[in-house]
Design an enzyme around this catalytic site. Structure first.
Site, PDB file in Angstrom:
ATOM      1  N   LYS A  68       0.831  -1.216   0.000  1.00 15.03           N
ATOM      2  CA  LYS A  68       0.000   0.000   0.000  1.00 15.03           C
ATOM      3  C   LYS A  68       0.867   1.269   0.000  1.00 15.03           C
ATOM      4  O   LYS A  68       0.637   2.180  -0.782  1.00 15.03           O
ATOM      5  CB  LYS A  68      -0.922   0.018   1.235  1.00 15.03           C
ATOM      6  CG  LYS A  68      -1.880  -1.154   1.325  1.00 15.03           C
ATOM      7  CD  LYS A  68      -2.866  -0.971   2.479  1.00 15.03           C
ATOM      8  CE  LYS A  68      -2.218  -0.922   3.843  1.00 15.03           C
ATOM      9  NZ  LYS A  68      -1.552  -2.184   4.253  1.00 15.03           N
ATOM     10  N   ARG A  97      -9.113   0.895   9.144  1.00 13.70           N
ATOM     11  CA  ARG A  97      -8.710  -0.480   9.441  1.00 13.70           C
ATOM     12  C   ARG A  97      -9.788  -1.212  10.234  1.00 13.70           C
ATOM     13  O   ARG A  97      -9.648  -2.405  10.490  1.00 13.70           O
ATOM     14  CB  ARG A  97      -7.437  -0.465  10.271  1.00 13.70           C
ATOM     15  CG  ARG A  97      -6.139  -0.716   9.505  1.00 13.70           C
ATOM     16  CD  ARG A  97      -4.989  -0.511  10.457  1.00 13.70           C
ATOM     17  NE  ARG A  97      -3.771  -1.179  10.140  1.00 13.70           N
ATOM     18  CZ  ARG A  97      -2.720  -0.594   9.587  1.00 13.70           C
ATOM     19  NH1 ARG A  97      -2.775   0.655   9.215  1.00 13.70           N
ATOM     20  NH2 ARG A  97      -1.609  -1.282   9.416  1.00 13.70           N
ATOM     21  N   ARG A 104      11.473  -6.023   5.006  1.00 16.31           N
ATOM     22  CA  ARG A 104      11.396  -4.601   4.651  1.00 16.31           C
ATOM     23  C   ARG A 104      12.467  -3.766   5.352  1.00 16.31           C
ATOM     24  O   ARG A 104      12.714  -3.926   6.533  1.00 16.31           O
ATOM     25  CB  ARG A 104      10.005  -4.082   5.034  1.00 16.31           C
ATOM     26  CG  ARG A 104       9.788  -2.606   4.769  1.00 16.31           C
ATOM     27  CD  ARG A 104       8.338  -2.262   4.658  1.00 16.31           C
ATOM     28  NE  ARG A 104       7.539  -2.622   5.822  1.00 16.31           N
ATOM     29  CZ  ARG A 104       6.212  -2.566   5.838  1.00 16.31           C
ATOM     30  NH1 ARG A 104       5.552  -2.197   4.770  1.00 16.31           N
ATOM     31  NH2 ARG A 104       5.551  -2.897   6.918  1.00 16.31           N
ATOM     32  N   ARG A 126      11.837  -1.322  10.681  1.00 16.40           N
ATOM     33  CA  ARG A 126      10.840  -0.814  11.629  1.00 16.40           C
ATOM     34  C   ARG A 126      10.727  -1.772  12.800  1.00 16.40           C
ATOM     35  O   ARG A 126      10.773  -2.981  12.614  1.00 16.40           O
ATOM     36  CB  ARG A 126       9.481  -0.700  10.914  1.00 16.40           C
ATOM     37  CG  ARG A 126       9.274   0.628  10.241  1.00 16.40           C
ATOM     38  CD  ARG A 126       8.071   0.639   9.349  1.00 16.40           C
ATOM     39  NE  ARG A 126       6.862   0.080   9.946  1.00 16.40           N
ATOM     40  CZ  ARG A 126       5.686   0.036   9.333  1.00 16.40           C
ATOM     41  NH1 ARG A 126       5.571   0.496   8.110  1.00 16.40           N
ATOM     42  NH2 ARG A 126       4.639  -0.489   9.924  1.00 16.40           N
ATOM     43  N   ARG A 162       0.482  -8.822  13.532  1.00 16.91           N
ATOM     44  CA  ARG A 162      -0.195  -7.781  12.735  1.00 16.91           C
ATOM     45  C   ARG A 162      -1.083  -8.409  11.666  1.00 16.91           C
ATOM     46  O   ARG A 162      -2.169  -7.903  11.373  1.00 16.91           O
ATOM     47  CB  ARG A 162       0.841  -6.862  12.082  1.00 16.91           C
ATOM     48  CG  ARG A 162       1.480  -5.927  13.104  1.00 16.91           C
ATOM     49  CD  ARG A 162       2.700  -5.263  12.547  1.00 16.91           C
ATOM     50  NE  ARG A 162       2.421  -4.400  11.416  1.00 16.91           N
ATOM     51  CZ  ARG A 162       3.338  -4.025  10.528  1.00 16.91           C
ATOM     52  NH1 ARG A 162       4.564  -4.460  10.623  1.00 16.91           N
ATOM     53  NH2 ARG A 162       3.002  -3.231   9.550  1.00 16.91           N
TER      54      ARG A 162
HETATM   55  P1  AMP Z   1       1.311   0.786   9.054  1.00 15.62           P
HETATM   56  O1  AMP Z   1       2.441   1.737   8.853  1.00 15.62           O
HETATM   57  O2  AMP Z   1       0.090   1.153   8.263  1.00 15.62           O
HETATM   58  O3  AMP Z   1       1.712  -0.645   8.881  1.00 15.62           O
HETATM   59  O4  AMP Z   1       0.870   0.943  10.597  1.00 15.62           O
HETATM   60  C1  AMP Z   1       1.765   0.675  11.645  1.00 15.62           C
HETATM   61  C2  AMP Z   1       0.990   0.584  12.945  1.00 15.62           C
HETATM   62  O5  AMP Z   1       0.362   1.845  13.231  1.00 15.62           O
HETATM   63  C3  AMP Z   1      -0.130  -0.437  12.986  1.00 15.62           C
HETATM   64  O6  AMP Z   1       0.325  -1.754  13.252  1.00 15.62           O
HETATM   65  C4  AMP Z   1      -0.992   0.130  14.118  1.00 15.62           C
HETATM   66  O7  AMP Z   1      -0.405  -0.124  15.384  1.00 15.62           O
HETATM   67  C5  AMP Z   1      -0.895   1.631  13.856  1.00 15.62           C
HETATM   68  N1  AMP Z   1      -1.965   2.066  12.922  1.00 15.62           N
HETATM   69  C6  AMP Z   1      -1.782   2.576  11.670  1.00 15.62           C
HETATM   70  N2  AMP Z   1      -2.957   2.862  11.099  1.00 15.62           N
HETATM   71  C7  AMP Z   1      -3.920   2.504  11.990  1.00 15.62           C
HETATM   72  C8  AMP Z   1      -5.334   2.530  11.966  1.00 15.62           C
HETATM   73  N3  AMP Z   1      -6.030   2.964  10.904  1.00 15.62           N
HETATM   74  N4  AMP Z   1      -5.990   2.088  13.075  1.00 15.62           N
HETATM   75  C9  AMP Z   1      -5.323   1.652  14.157  1.00 15.62           C
HETATM   76  N5  AMP Z   1      -3.987   1.588  14.232  1.00 15.62           N
HETATM   77  C10 AMP Z   1      -3.273   2.014  13.162  1.00 15.62           C
END
Ligand code: AMP
Length: 224
Positions: free
Chosen positions: A13, A88, A127, A160, A171
């Site tokens: 994404k 989400r 990654r 990360r 996750r």
């Molecule tokens: P991402 O960078 O999108 O993989 O997000 C990393 C982390 O940020 C996720 O595993 C969640 O802990 C938090 N996070 C990001 N977007 C959301 C969301 N829409 N709702 C809840 N937690 C989020």
């Protein structure tokens, strides 16, 4: 035009949203990036988010929703937004729909990036991200030319803290339980488009640009 990129962690994404931003002129809004930026700035929001992110859990809906509504109320988002990592959960989807409606807007397309589960884990755990410019690599699929150094800006690459194999597994579990139901939700609304997220990055971008019917002239091959 407002577009959601839906898909599991590791589906691509973020990578695709950055390229699509160039092609469409719409603003890339990534909830995870906003949390990581807040954390770098040492804000209360950043600290709160970190406690969830480190465990691979979702940050509570009300916190994420407030942050996103605040972000999209800025002028640069007036023409359109590419949502990455948000919504989400069902409550986030409902809140986003209401907020857009209040401004005479709606989600035009939901691009669902499909990648087999086995590939997702390697994509997440392999990654590496550039500390300076944010470009992402994958040690298995598209490694940098020099180990741990960004091809674009020579910045240092890092993993990360939530991209370890253990957190990645968790996750994915959270995604299956809480986010996957959104696929059906948007399918019923009639704006879901399924995209094969495997294969060359530029080919996936091309499919997405074609699906949206928008291209500001940027060269897909070059920018991907
Ligand atoms: P991402 O960078 O999108 O993989 O997000 C990393 C982390 O940020 C996720 O595993 C969640 O802990 C938090 N996070 C990001 N977007 C959301 C969301 N829409 N709702 C809840 N937690 C989020």
């Amino acid at each position: 035009m407002d577009v959601i990129l839906l898909g599991a962690p590791g589906a691509g994404k973020g990578t695709q949203a950055k390229v699509l931003e160039e092609h469409t002129g719409f603003v890339h809004v990534a909830s995870g990036d906003l949390f990581r930026a807040a954390l770098r700035q040492g804000t209360e929001l950043g600290m709160l988010a970190k406690s969830y992110m480190d465990r691979g859990e979702l940050v509570p809906d009300e916190v994420v929703i407030r942050m996103i509504i605040d972000r999209i109320s800025r002028k640069d988002c007036d023409l359109g937004v590419i949502f990455d990592g948000f919504p989400r959960t069902r409550d986030q989807a409902l809140a986003l729909g209401q907020e857009l409606l209040a401004h005479g807007r709606r989600i035009d397309y939901v691009l669902f990036l499909q990648v087999p589960d086995a590939v997702l884990l390697r994509r997440i755990a392999g990654r590496q991200t550039c500390k300076t410019c944010g470009t992402t690599y994958n040690i298995y699929y598209f490694p940098p030319k020099r180990p741990e150094i960004c091809d674009e800006c020579q910045g240092k690459l890092y993993q990360r803290s939530d991209d370890t194999m253990e957190t990645a597994r968790h996750r994915l579990g959270v995604y299956f339980a809480q986010t996957m139901p959104l696929i059906e939700y948007y399918r019923q609304q009639g704006n879901l488009i399924e995209i094969d997220g495997q294969g060359e990055i530029s080919l996936v971008t091309e499919t997405m640009v074609r699906a949206l019917g928008v291209n500001n002239g940027a060269d897909v091959e070059k920018s991907a």
